[in-house]
Design a protein around this motif. Structure first.
Motif, PDB file in Angstrom:
ATOM      1  N   SER A 232       0.823  -1.201   0.000  1.00 26.41           N
ATOM      2  CA  SER A 232       0.000   0.000   0.000  1.00 26.41           C
ATOM      3  C   SER A 232       0.866   1.264   0.000  1.00 26.41           C
ATOM      4  O   SER A 232       0.608   2.222  -0.732  1.00 26.41           O
ATOM      5  CB  SER A 232      -0.920  -0.035   1.212  1.00 26.41           C
ATOM      6  N   LEU A 233       1.914   1.233   0.817  1.00 28.28           N
ATOM      7  CA  LEU A 233       2.852   2.358   0.870  1.00 28.28           C
ATOM      8  C   LEU A 233       3.502   2.580  -0.491  1.00 28.28           C
ATOM      9  O   LEU A 233       3.566   3.698  -1.003  1.00 28.28           O
ATOM     10  CB  LEU A 233       3.922   2.074   1.929  1.00 28.28           C
ATOM     11  N   ARG A 234       3.944   1.498  -1.082  1.00 26.14           N
ATOM     12  CA  ARG A 234       4.601   1.603  -2.385  1.00 26.14           C
ATOM     13  C   ARG A 234       3.629   2.120  -3.425  1.00 26.14           C
ATOM     14  O   ARG A 234       3.979   2.973  -4.255  1.00 26.14           O
ATOM     15  CB  ARG A 234       5.140   0.229  -2.782  1.00 26.14           C
ATOM     16  N   GLY A 235       2.395   1.637  -3.366  1.00 26.15           N
ATOM     17  CA  GLY A 235       1.384   2.082  -4.312  1.00 26.15           C
ATOM     18  C   GLY A 235       1.095   3.565  -4.176  1.00 26.15           C
ATOM     19  O   GLY A 235       0.981   4.285  -5.166  1.00 26.15           O
ATOM     20  N   LEU A 236       1.024   4.018  -2.938  1.00 24.44           N
ATOM     21  CA  LEU A 236       0.771   5.438  -2.718  1.00 24.44           C
ATOM     22  C   LEU A 236       1.923   6.280  -3.252  1.00 24.44           C
ATOM     23  O   LEU A 236       1.713   7.290  -3.917  1.00 24.44           O
ATOM     24  CB  LEU A 236       0.580   5.704  -1.222  1.00 24.44           C
ATOM     25  N   ALA A 237       3.140   5.850  -2.965  1.00 22.28           N
ATOM     26  CA  ALA A 237       4.309   6.597  -3.460  1.00 22.28           C
ATOM     27  C   ALA A 237       4.302   6.635  -4.985  1.00 22.28           C
ATOM     28  O   ALA A 237       4.578   7.670  -5.591  1.00 22.28           O
ATOM     29  CB  ALA A 237       5.597   5.965  -2.942  1.00 22.28           C
ATOM     30  N   GLU A 238       3.954   5.514  -5.605  1.00 20.94           N
ATOM     31  CA  GLU A 238       3.932   5.484  -7.068  1.00 20.94           C
ATOM     32  C   GLU A 238       2.878   6.421  -7.635  1.00 20.94           C
ATOM     33  O   GLU A 238       3.102   7.099  -8.627  1.00 20.94           O
ATOM     34  CB  GLU A 238       3.653   4.063  -7.561  1.00 20.94           C
ATOM     35  N   SER A 239       1.722   6.461  -6.979  1.00 26.71           N
ATOM     36  CA  SER A 239       0.654   7.253  -7.565  1.00 26.71           C
ATOM     37  C   SER A 239       0.801   8.733  -7.248  1.00 26.71           C
ATOM     38  O   SER A 239       0.358   9.581  -8.003  1.00 26.71           O
ATOM     39  CB  SER A 239      -0.714   6.744  -7.111  1.00 26.71           C
ATOM     40  N   ARG A 240       1.431   9.065  -6.118  1.00 26.47           N
ATOM     41  CA  ARG A 240       1.502  10.461  -5.716  1.00 26.47           C
ATOM     42  C   ARG A 240       2.839  11.126  -6.031  1.00 26.47           C
ATOM     43  O   ARG A 240       2.898  12.326  -6.249  1.00 26.47           O
ATOM     44  CB  ARG A 240       1.232  10.602  -4.202  1.00 26.47           C
ATOM     45  N   LEU A 241       3.924  10.369  -5.990  1.00 28.09           N
ATOM     46  CA  LEU A 241       5.243  10.973  -6.135  1.00 28.09           C
ATOM     47  C   LEU A 241       5.804  10.690  -7.524  1.00 28.09           C
ATOM     48  O   LEU A 241       6.290   9.601  -7.813  1.00 28.09           O
ATOM     49  CB  LEU A 241       6.188  10.447  -5.056  1.00 28.09           C
ATOM     50  N   ALA A 242       5.735  11.691  -8.363  1.00 29.02           N
ATOM     51  CA  ALA A 242       6.187  11.537  -9.734  1.00 29.02           C
ATOM     52  C   ALA A 242       7.649  11.114  -9.791  1.00 29.02           C
ATOM     53  O   ALA A 242       8.090  10.466 -10.729  1.00 29.02           O
ATOM     54  CB  ALA A 242       5.985  12.850 -10.496  1.00 29.02           C
ATOM     55  N   GLU A 243       8.398  11.466  -8.745  1.00 25.51           N
ATOM     56  CA  GLU A 243       9.820  11.146  -8.712  1.00 25.51           C
ATOM     57  C   GLU A 243      10.078   9.650  -8.849  1.00 25.51           C
ATOM     58  O   GLU A 243      11.086   9.228  -9.425  1.00 25.51           O
ATOM     59  CB  GLU A 243      10.455  11.634  -7.399  1.00 25.51           C
ATOM     60  N   VAL A 244       9.185   8.856  -8.318  1.00 28.28           N
ATOM     61  CA  VAL A 244       9.374   7.412  -8.377  1.00 28.28           C
ATOM     62  C   VAL A 244       9.356   6.943  -9.823  1.00 28.28           C
ATOM     63  O   VAL A 244      10.245   6.219 -10.274  1.00 28.28           O
ATOM     64  CB  VAL A 244       8.274   6.687  -7.563  1.00 28.28           C
ATOM     65  N   GLU A 245       8.353   7.391 -10.546  1.00 28.79           N
ATOM     66  CA  GLU A 245       8.241   6.959 -11.942  1.00 28.79           C
ATOM     67  C   GLU A 245       9.414   7.504 -12.760  1.00 28.79           C
ATOM     68  O   GLU A 245       9.979   6.796 -13.589  1.00 28.79           O
ATOM     69  CB  GLU A 245       6.918   7.444 -12.520  1.00 28.79           C
ATOM     70  N   GLN A 246       9.768   8.748 -12.493  1.00 32.11           N
ATOM     71  CA  GLN A 246      10.904   9.343 -13.204  1.00 32.11           C
ATOM     72  C   GLN A 246      12.168   8.537 -13.007  1.00 32.11           C
ATOM     73  O   GLN A 246      12.864   8.185 -13.955  1.00 32.11           O
ATOM     74  CB  GLN A 246      11.148  10.774 -12.699  1.00 32.11           C
ATOM     75  N   ALA A 247      12.460   8.232 -11.750  1.00 33.07           N
ATOM     76  CA  ALA A 247      13.684   7.493 -11.432  1.00 33.07           C
ATOM     77  C   ALA A 247      13.669   6.132 -12.118  1.00 33.07           C
ATOM     78  O   ALA A 247      14.679   5.705 -12.702  1.00 33.07           O
ATOM     79  CB  ALA A 247      13.828   7.335  -9.924  1.00 33.07           C
ATOM     80  N   THR A 248      12.505   5.469 -12.060  1.00 30.40           N
ATOM     81  CA  THR A 248      12.417   4.138 -12.661  1.00 30.40           C
ATOM     82  C   THR A 248      12.609   4.215 -14.169  1.00 30.40           C
ATOM     83  O   THR A 248      13.358   3.432 -14.757  1.00 30.40           O
ATOM     84  CB  THR A 248      11.049   3.517 -12.343  1.00 30.40           C
ATOM     85  N   ARG A 249      11.945   5.199 -14.769  1.00 28.11           N
ATOM     86  CA  ARG A 249      12.074   5.340 -16.212  1.00 28.11           C
ATOM     87  C   ARG A 249      13.531   5.582 -16.605  1.00 28.11           C
ATOM     88  O   ARG A 249      14.055   4.972 -17.522  1.00 28.11           O
ATOM     89  CB  ARG A 249      11.175   6.473 -16.718  1.00 28.11           C
TER      90      ARG A 249
END
Lengths: 231, 231
Positions: free
Chosen positions: B97-114
């Motif tokens: 749930s924590l990870r999901g929230l970070a993914e949906s709210r913190l654009a930085e996560v997706e940026q870093a992964t990309r």
DNA sequence: GACATATTCAATCGTACGCTTGAATAGTCA
DNA sequence: TGACTATTCAAGCGTACGATTGAATATGTC
């Protein structure tokens, strides 16, 4: 002694976990958690939030800034006031998950609740999957005893709004022959407890539902808003 | 200026939110979050956890102590080693749930992964509800490329275990005519990406599944353990 | 029973956080 | 425009936290 070598892989992981920890940091202060809980009910201004959480306005503002930096809440100017709200339903779901984890892992939560509700007849835990079923199927009168603005922002479908401090004067609005299920903000909120106790002394068959709107919507069930209410 | 009056109600609320914040505090350090993630895969010793998270042993021990104080993990002596494990499946669900929230709210996560997976053909996101369906119905060969001990501690039903560094040598174990779906620890783990790339160069039709065992069990789906494996 | 090893404890240091206070900012309303 | 008000900013203070180091505690092995 750690390796210390900074591979790109390590760098990536550090970045990711730092982001996840942002959420943790935001929820690492009791007062911020309380603010989140309050915002799960409905959007509110800084002043109201400060009052409800027993914080100074400046301090509340500071905490809200932290929550906003973690993107958990959003601020919007509404006339003279700034209204804060949850940034997303996902935040509400996360809060429910956090609360559930604390309840299942930290015995202190249950102890504190038991001690506080000690001897209050309206508080006993109902094994509530049946109860939720009855509520969903409309087999009981559902009563929302929170302040009206919270009801307006979102309530369980078919629920009637009578704030707990108006309940005594408005008892005639409830049918006497149906079971009443009262709910409020959630498991740590006294309002439904008081409502149930009052209703029982007046001859109603009444039960308290521990779940609030947050739990309801966290299960993916529909939440009704003021727009749909004809009154 | 706050009221400051300490009603019993306030005292109760303070106690509750302090408990909830314990969970937040425990997850407010990137390294502790990483440790939790690692423990979602399988129980491990301090030394191994320290190695995997690039921490000194003493430091890892300290962080684990904090996690244990928040009742998120438990320690158990196993011979000369101390084995740490999640205290409950609920912790795993919370992590997801924590990870999901970070993914949906913190654009930085997706940026870093990309940025990190940039240009890697095996990494592209599959719209994965179809994929999960195929996996559940057994329509594809499911491949677990994590180290064997993690596979043994829990894997997706019917998955075959071939650690990614053995994959090249053990390709013959995979039927050539079926689609292969590879998974590893989760969305931030490279192992499945590498596996998919290797498989494709060898002529397999292969896809990566972002979900790991933690996500699988967070959805309430059954997880298989070593006991059930005949090999 | 003594040694080796895994883990934890204890002390230290620099940094970050939460709360308080008083001033500054940015809106509204007359 | 000018007074008023809700909110935020900035500085200061005490405390708590994270990393490091070296010693202490168990546990297994010879």
């Amino acid at each position: 002694m750690s390796i210390g070598m900074t591979t790109p892989h390590r760098h990536f992981k550090d970045g990711i976990y730092e982001q996840l920890a942002r959420i943790g940091k935001a929820t690492s202060s009791p007062k911020r958690v309380e603010l989140l809980d309050l915002l799960c009910q409905c959007p509110r201004t800084v002043e109201v939030l400060a009052e409800l959480s027993s914080l100074s306005v400046a301090n509340a503002s500071q905490h809200l800034k932290v929550l906003r930096a973690a993107r958990l809440v959003e601020a919007q100017k509404k006339g003279l006031y700034v209204e804060y709200r949850l940034a997303d339903d996902e935040v509400c779901r996360f809060f429910v998950s956090l609360r559930g984890l604390a309840e299942s892992r930290l015995a202190e939560v249950e102890q504190a609740t038991r001690a506080y509700f000690e001897g209050r007849s309206g508080a006993e835990a109902v094994r509530s999957d049946d109860l939720l079923g009855k509520v969903r199927r409309g087999e009981v009168t559902v009563l929302d005893v929170r302040p009206v603005e919270e009801y307006r922002a979102g309530h369980i479908p078919r629920a009637i709004s009578i704030p707990v401090d108006e309940l005594k004067a408005r008892l005639k609005e409830l049918p006497k022959d149906r079971e009443v299920v009262a709910y409020c903000r959630g498991p740590y909120c006294v309002m439904a407890v008081e409502a149930v106790e009052l209703l029982r002394t007046k001859g109603f068959k009444a039960q308290r539902m521990e779940q609030g709107v947050a739990d309801w919507s966290a299960r993916g069930w529909r939440v009704a808003t003021a727009r749909e209410v004809a009154r």
